[in-house]
Design a protein around this motif. Structure first.
Motif, mmCIF file in Angstrom:
data_model
loop_
_atom_site.group_PDB
_atom_site.id
_atom_site.type_symbol
_atom_site.label_atom_id
_atom_site.label_comp_id
_atom_site.label_asym_id
_atom_site.label_seq_id
_atom_site.Cartn_x
_atom_site.Cartn_y
_atom_site.Cartn_z
ATOM 1 N N ALA A 1 7.956 -0.934 3.815
ATOM 2 C CA ALA A 1 7.579 -1.291 2.588
ATOM 3 C C ALA A 1 8.421 -3.144 3.127
ATOM 4 C CB ALA A 1 9.039 -0.948 1.445
ATOM 5 N N ARG A 2 9.695 -3.441 4.256
ATOM 6 C CA ARG A 2 10.681 -4.510 3.525
ATOM 7 C C ARG A 2 9.882 -5.469 5.078
ATOM 8 N NH1 ARG A 2 15.402 -2.016 3.374
ATOM 9 N NH2 ARG A 2 15.211 -1.625 5.469
ATOM 10 N N SER A 3 8.871 -4.660 6.228
ATOM 11 C CA SER A 3 8.008 -5.195 6.810
ATOM 12 C C SER A 3 6.758 -6.151 6.459
ATOM 13 C CB SER A 3 7.951 -3.985 7.841
ATOM 14 O OG SER A 3 7.121 -5.093 9.033
ATOM 15 N N TYR A 4 6.543 -5.092 5.392
ATOM 16 C CA TYR A 4 5.540 -5.666 4.747
ATOM 17 C C TYR A 4 5.511 -6.503 4.297
ATOM 18 C CZ TYR A 4 0.120 -4.608 2.711
ATOM 19 O OH TYR A 4 -0.598 -5.278 2.700
ATOM 20 N N GLU A 5 6.973 -6.329 3.350
ATOM 21 C CA GLU A 5 6.873 -7.765 1.724
ATOM 22 C C GLU A 5 7.040 -9.153 3.019
ATOM 23 O OE1 GLU A 5 9.791 -6.659 0.095
ATOM 24 O OE2 GLU A 5 8.276 -5.320 -0.949
ATOM 25 N N SER B 1 5.266 4.991 2.066
ATOM 26 C CA SER B 1 5.942 5.886 1.716
ATOM 27 C C SER B 1 6.715 6.118 2.897
ATOM 28 C CB SER B 1 4.268 7.598 1.997
ATOM 29 O OG SER B 1 3.466 7.461 3.359
ATOM 30 N N ALA B 2 6.254 5.556 4.513
ATOM 31 C CA ALA B 2 6.987 5.424 6.027
ATOM 32 C C ALA B 2 8.099 4.914 5.552
ATOM 33 C CB ALA B 2 5.742 4.282 5.921
ATOM 34 N N PRO C 1 0.422 -0.979 0.046
ATOM 35 C CA PRO C 1 0.173 0.296 0.227
ATOM 36 C C PRO C 1 0.635 0.894 0.400
ATOM 37 C CG PRO C 1 -0.825 -1.650 1.755
ATOM 38 C CD PRO C 1 0.568 -2.142 1.214
ATOM 39 N N ALA C 2 -0.158 2.025 -0.460
ATOM 40 C CA ALA C 2 1.102 3.554 -0.629
ATOM 41 C C ALA C 2 1.316 3.762 0.361
ATOM 42 C CB ALA C 2 -0.030 4.296 -1.144
ATOM 43 N N ASP C 3 0.320 4.242 1.700
ATOM 44 C CA ASP C 3 0.432 4.895 3.288
ATOM 45 C C ASP C 3 1.985 3.957 3.651
ATOM 46 O OD1 ASP C 3 -0.195 2.479 2.967
ATOM 47 O OD2 ASP C 3 -1.030 3.011 4.914
#
Length: 91
Positions: free
Chosen positions: A24-28, A18-19, A13-15
């Motif tokens: 992004a690595r955590s979300y992946e 942008s963090a 997600p974009a939010d």
């Protein structure tokens, strides 16, 4: 296994993007967990190979189908498990 497969940028997600790169690595990573969970659930949901009666050929269990389906689902953003996991761990 050499780590998690690449995730399409649109799946994060974009939010989260942008963090920053750490988010992004955590979300992946959360998406990787979701993919593994989905793969296991789909593997268990598939019927066992039929034993076939007299004159009937047994049908083999589709190899790789659960992983393929789980990969396709997570590549498009997943089911929401990763997003919930991410929000929980970031709180």
């Amino acid at each position: 296994m050499s780590g998690l497969p690449p995730v399409a940028p649109g799946a994060v997600p974009a939010d989260v993007r942008s963090a920053g790169p750490q988010a992004a690595r955590s979300y992946e990573s959360d998406l990787g967990f979701e993919k593994l969970l989905l793969s296991q659930l789909l593997t268990e949901a598939l019927p066992e190979e039929s034993e076939g009666g007299e004159g009937e050929a047994s049908e083999p269990k589709p190899v790789g189908l659960p992983e393929t389906l789980a990969g396709a689902i997570s590549a498009t953003g997943g089911t929401g498990i990763a997003a919930d996991l991410y929000r929980t761990t970031q709180a």
